[in-house]
Design a protein around this motif. Structure first.
Motif, PDB file in Angstrom:
ATOM      1  N   GLY A 195       0.808  -1.209   0.000  1.00  0.00           N
ATOM      2  CA  GLY A 195       0.000   0.000   0.000  1.00  0.00           C
ATOM      3  C   GLY A 195       0.841   1.259   0.000  1.00  0.00           C
ATOM      4  O   GLY A 195       0.518   2.244  -0.684  1.00  0.00           O
ATOM      5  N   GLN A 196       1.925   1.249   0.761  1.00  0.00           N
ATOM      6  CA  GLN A 196       2.816   2.406   0.795  1.00  0.00           C
ATOM      7  C   GLN A 196       3.499   2.615  -0.552  1.00  0.00           C
ATOM      8  O   GLN A 196       3.600   3.744  -1.044  1.00  0.00           O
ATOM      9  CB  GLN A 196       3.873   2.215   1.891  1.00  0.00           C
ATOM     10  CG  GLN A 196       3.330   2.279   3.310  1.00  0.00           C
ATOM     11  CD  GLN A 196       4.403   1.960   4.332  1.00  0.00           C
ATOM     12  OE1 GLN A 196       4.896   0.831   4.388  1.00  0.00           O
ATOM     13  NE2 GLN A 196       4.785   2.947   5.122  1.00  0.00           N
ATOM     14  N   ARG A 197       3.981   1.521  -1.138  1.00  0.00           N
ATOM     15  CA  ARG A 197       4.656   1.628  -2.433  1.00  0.00           C
ATOM     16  C   ARG A 197       3.692   2.067  -3.521  1.00  0.00           C
ATOM     17  O   ARG A 197       4.040   2.883  -4.390  1.00  0.00           O
ATOM     18  CB  ARG A 197       5.300   0.289  -2.804  1.00  0.00           C
ATOM     19  CG  ARG A 197       6.343  -0.197  -1.824  1.00  0.00           C
ATOM     20  CD  ARG A 197       7.241  -1.250  -2.430  1.00  0.00           C
ATOM     21  NE  ARG A 197       6.521  -2.440  -2.856  1.00  0.00           N
ATOM     22  CZ  ARG A 197       6.284  -3.496  -2.088  1.00  0.00           C
ATOM     23  NH1 ARG A 197       6.656  -3.495  -0.816  1.00  0.00           N
ATOM     24  NH2 ARG A 197       5.676  -4.571  -2.577  1.00  0.00           N
ATOM     25  N   LEU A 198       2.489   1.554  -3.487  1.00  0.00           N
ATOM     26  CA  LEU A 198       1.494   1.932  -4.486  1.00  0.00           C
ATOM     27  C   LEU A 198       1.118   3.401  -4.350  1.00  0.00           C
ATOM     28  O   LEU A 198       1.005   4.128  -5.349  1.00  0.00           O
ATOM     29  CB  LEU A 198       0.258   1.050  -4.347  1.00  0.00           C
ATOM     30  CG  LEU A 198      -0.861   1.245  -5.376  1.00  0.00           C
ATOM     31  CD1 LEU A 198      -0.339   1.079  -6.790  1.00  0.00           C
ATOM     32  CD2 LEU A 198      -1.999   0.266  -5.110  1.00  0.00           C
ATOM     33  N   ALA A 199       0.938   3.857  -3.121  1.00  0.00           N
ATOM     34  CA  ALA A 199       0.606   5.269  -2.887  1.00  0.00           C
ATOM     35  C   ALA A 199       1.732   6.170  -3.380  1.00  0.00           C
ATOM     36  O   ALA A 199       1.486   7.197  -4.028  1.00  0.00           O
ATOM     37  CB  ALA A 199       0.341   5.504  -1.395  1.00  0.00           C
ATOM     38  N   ALA A 200       2.971   5.796  -3.084  1.00  0.00           N
ATOM     39  CA  ALA A 200       4.113   6.603  -3.512  1.00  0.00           C
ATOM     40  C   ALA A 200       4.204   6.658  -5.034  1.00  0.00           C
ATOM     41  O   ALA A 200       4.524   7.701  -5.617  1.00  0.00           O
ATOM     42  CB  ALA A 200       5.401   6.035  -2.921  1.00  0.00           C
ATOM     43  N   THR A 201       3.909   5.541  -5.698  1.00  0.00           N
ATOM     44  CA  THR A 201       3.962   5.495  -7.151  1.00  0.00           C
ATOM     45  C   THR A 201       2.888   6.375  -7.773  1.00  0.00           C
ATOM     46  O   THR A 201       3.149   7.112  -8.741  1.00  0.00           O
ATOM     47  CB  THR A 201       3.800   4.043  -7.647  1.00  0.00           C
ATOM     48  OG1 THR A 201       4.860   3.246  -7.113  1.00  0.00           O
ATOM     49  CG2 THR A 201       3.831   3.981  -9.171  1.00  0.00           C
ATOM     50  N   LEU A 202       1.685   6.325  -7.240  1.00  0.00           N
ATOM     51  CA  LEU A 202       0.603   7.170  -7.762  1.00  0.00           C
ATOM     52  C   LEU A 202       0.949   8.653  -7.611  1.00  0.00           C
ATOM     53  O   LEU A 202       0.722   9.450  -8.532  1.00  0.00           O
ATOM     54  CB  LEU A 202      -0.702   6.864  -7.030  1.00  0.00           C
ATOM     55  CG  LEU A 202      -1.323   5.479  -7.260  1.00  0.00           C
ATOM     56  CD1 LEU A 202      -2.633   5.360  -6.483  1.00  0.00           C
ATOM     57  CD2 LEU A 202      -1.561   5.214  -8.736  1.00  0.00           C
ATOM     58  N   LEU A 203       1.490   9.020  -6.462  1.00  0.00           N
ATOM     59  CA  LEU A 203       1.840  10.421  -6.230  1.00  0.00           C
ATOM     60  C   LEU A 203       2.968  10.863  -7.155  1.00  0.00           C
ATOM     61  O   LEU A 203       2.990  12.010  -7.623  1.00  0.00           O
ATOM     62  CB  LEU A 203       2.251  10.625  -4.769  1.00  0.00           C
ATOM     63  CG  LEU A 203       1.114  10.521  -3.739  1.00  0.00           C
ATOM     64  CD1 LEU A 203       1.682  10.467  -2.333  1.00  0.00           C
ATOM     65  CD2 LEU A 203       0.142  11.696  -3.883  1.00  0.00           C
ATOM     66  N   HIS A 204       3.903   9.963  -7.428  1.00  0.00           N
ATOM     67  CA  HIS A 204       5.019  10.291  -8.320  1.00  0.00           C
ATOM     68  C   HIS A 204       4.540  10.512  -9.754  1.00  0.00           C
ATOM     69  O   HIS A 204       5.041  11.401 -10.457  1.00  0.00           O
ATOM     70  CB  HIS A 204       6.051   9.159  -8.283  1.00  0.00           C
ATOM     71  CG  HIS A 204       7.178   9.345  -9.242  1.00  0.00           C
ATOM     72  ND1 HIS A 204       8.178  10.292  -9.070  1.00  0.00           N
ATOM     73  CD2 HIS A 204       7.468   8.719 -10.432  1.00  0.00           C
ATOM     74  CE1 HIS A 204       9.019  10.236 -10.078  1.00  0.00           C
ATOM     75  NE2 HIS A 204       8.611   9.300 -10.922  1.00  0.00           N
TER      76      HIS A 204
END
Length: 269
Positions: A195-204
């Motif tokens: 979830g953290q990695r996915l959130a960071a990817t979306l924001l990037h």
């Protein structure tokens, strides 16, 4: 110093009773540094190219004359949707900057699986290995939708970087940043949840859009799974949960972040 000769081709169209000029080209002999003159072609229909190119990090700290010479020395290429620009392992002969649209960079694993490395936005480069004199492209590049790129052959780029050392420095700095990003992704795989990695990817990937944030290009859940080192099932389940909570929405294959602050908090949990 620059000298120019202008040649125009006239068509049959009329504007207020006058024959319209369809196309004008100027041959520029631009002196980048004393004793070094680079003859290039400039298309006056686009002036100094698109804003995305002029604002590219590759042209930072260059003078206006140097930026003009670099851009005028490039050759434009238009890509259709999903058209491959270069394959992994192809001879590295050309350095590219994206003028419009997006490129998807992929790499084949030892097992023969194709994984998404990253997406290249307008103003960003592909093929920096050309500056480093590497023989082949380490990743493939494919247009997500219709795209336009500017390309510089190895020989032209060598002449440009010899005359404008800052250009070489900018490309090397960009390559170093990509290496740091890759190391960060490896660390995240070991230390953070999906979830953290996915959130960071979306924001990037997201950009401002109509008061919210949206990924400007289409992206599949499989591609997100590859970028975050997760399974398609886990990514789909997580995105569906966030969509049910009203945090994100899918609009014509684009992911929109309706509540970016909630997504940001997930990264820091």
């Amino acid at each position: 110093m620059a000298t120019a000769a202008i040649a125009c081709r006239r068509g049959r169209g009329h504007m207020g009773g006058r024959t319209a000029v369809d196309h004008c080209e100027r041959r520029l002999d631009i002196e980048l540094s004393p004793g070094h003159t680079l003859p290039v072609q400039e298309d006056t229909r686009s002036g100094l190219r698109a804003t995305a190119l002029l604002q590219s990090r590759m042209l930072e700290k260059l003078s206006d004359v140097q930026r003009g010479a670099v851009l005028a020395a490039g050759a434009a290429r238009t890509l259709a949707r999903r058209e491959v620009l270069e394959h992994q392992g192809d001879p590295a002969r050309t350095f590219y900057l994206v003028e419009a649209g997006y490129l998807k960079l992929t790499q084949l694993t030892a097992a023969g699986d194709e994984v998404v490395v990253r997406f290249v936005s307008p103003g960003e480069p592909y093929g920096g290995v050309v500056v480093l004199e590497h023989d082949t492209y380490p990743v493939a590049a494919q247009a997500v939708e219709h795209a336009t790129v500017m390309g510089w052959s190895r020989d032209i780029l060598r002449r440009l970087t010899d005359d404008v050392p800052q250009l070489r420095m900018n490309v090397v700095t960009e390559i170093a940043q990509h290496m740091r990003d890759a190391l960060t992704r490896v660390q995240q795989l070991q230390t953070t949840r999906v979830g953290q990695r996915l959130a960071a990817t979306l924001l990037h990937l997201a950009r401002p859009h109509e008061g919210t944030m949206q990924i400007a290009h289409p992206i599949t859940r499989q591609e997100l799974a590859e970028m975050t080192g997760a399974t398609l099932f886990t990514v789909s389940r997580t995105l569906s949960d966030w969509e049910a909570r009203g945090w994100i929405a899918t609009v014509q294959t684009h992911i929109r972040l309706l509540k970016p602050a909630h997504i940001e908090r997930l990264v820091d949990e």
